[in-house]
Design a protein around this motif. Structure first.
Motif: not given
Length: 220
Positions: A112-113, A142-143, A145, A148, A157, A160
């Motif tokens: 996510i990070c 990342r997007n 997931n 995210y 977010l 992070c």
């Protein structure tokens, strides 16, 4: 008759071509390495990251590292994201690839990070061992997931940590067989009969260090 005579030559050409073609899967690479029968070898591996390069040079006996010639990587530390590792023999690299192909790789701070890590492998076409493993951090993915978007909605977010790992390359710059160690030297001593001169017996040294050949010592 001419066509039949050419069949062995054609078979040899096809065999050589097959052995030199790129290997695209792990199981084929492992089988080709096993077919070499190499058990004792010297290996030099280079790790490359942005602003950081290091090298390890070591000898392998069987599946165990027997001697370390050089180590500027200090291999007790993590070298592949947030994972720690030991000196990577060929078998060790195969196990590492097996584990990483079974699950998704993420940056040290999570997918996510940091985003996922893409891995690509190049194998030696003749002997099968991995010659290069490349890890690339893909923050742009990342997007993909769902977590995210949830982290973006709840504001987590923004918490992070700073990204410190963006990828690395593991490259085998040398792999050469080395002669096996001599464990002991023994010589059968014939029985001595009446009137025969006795022959000296060879006795090995008490201790043997790696890389040394046993030198016999004559005893009367």
């Amino acid at each position: 008759m001419v066509a039949w005579a050419l069949l062995p030559i054609l078979f040899i050409v096809l065999l050589v071509f097959r052995q030199s073609e790129p290997i695209n899967d792990l199981e084929t690479a492992k089988a080709r390495w096993a077919a070499t029968g190499i058990t004792d070898y010297r290996m030099v591996i280079e790790y490359k990251r942005p602003y950081f390069n290091c090298q390890i040079d070591f000898d392998v006996r069987g599946t165990t590292v027997s001697h370390k010639n050089k180590d500027t990587c200090r291999m007790g530390s993590a070298v592949t994201g947030n994972r720690t590792t030991t000196l990577p023999t060929v078998e060790g690299l195969f196990k590492q690839l097996e584990a990483e192909q079974q699950g998704s790789l993420c940056g040290p701070n999570g997918c996510i990070c940091d985003g996922p890590i893409e891995m690509s492998v190049v194998y030696d076409p003749e002997r099968g061992f991995p010659t290069q493993i490349t890890y690339t951090l893909r923050q742009d993915l990342r997007n993909r997931n769902p977590g995210y978007w949830l982290a973006m909605l709840d504001g987590s977010l923004a918490n992070c940590p700073q990204v410190t790992y963006i990828g690395q390359t593991i490259r085998v710059t040398l792999l050469e067989p080395i002669p096996p160690l001599v464990d002991s030297l023994t010589e059968a001593t014939p029985e001595v009969g009446v009137g025969q001169a006795s022959k000296p017996q060879l006795t090995p040294e008490a201790t043997i260090s790696i890389g040394e050949v046993i030198k016999p010592e004559l005893t009367p």
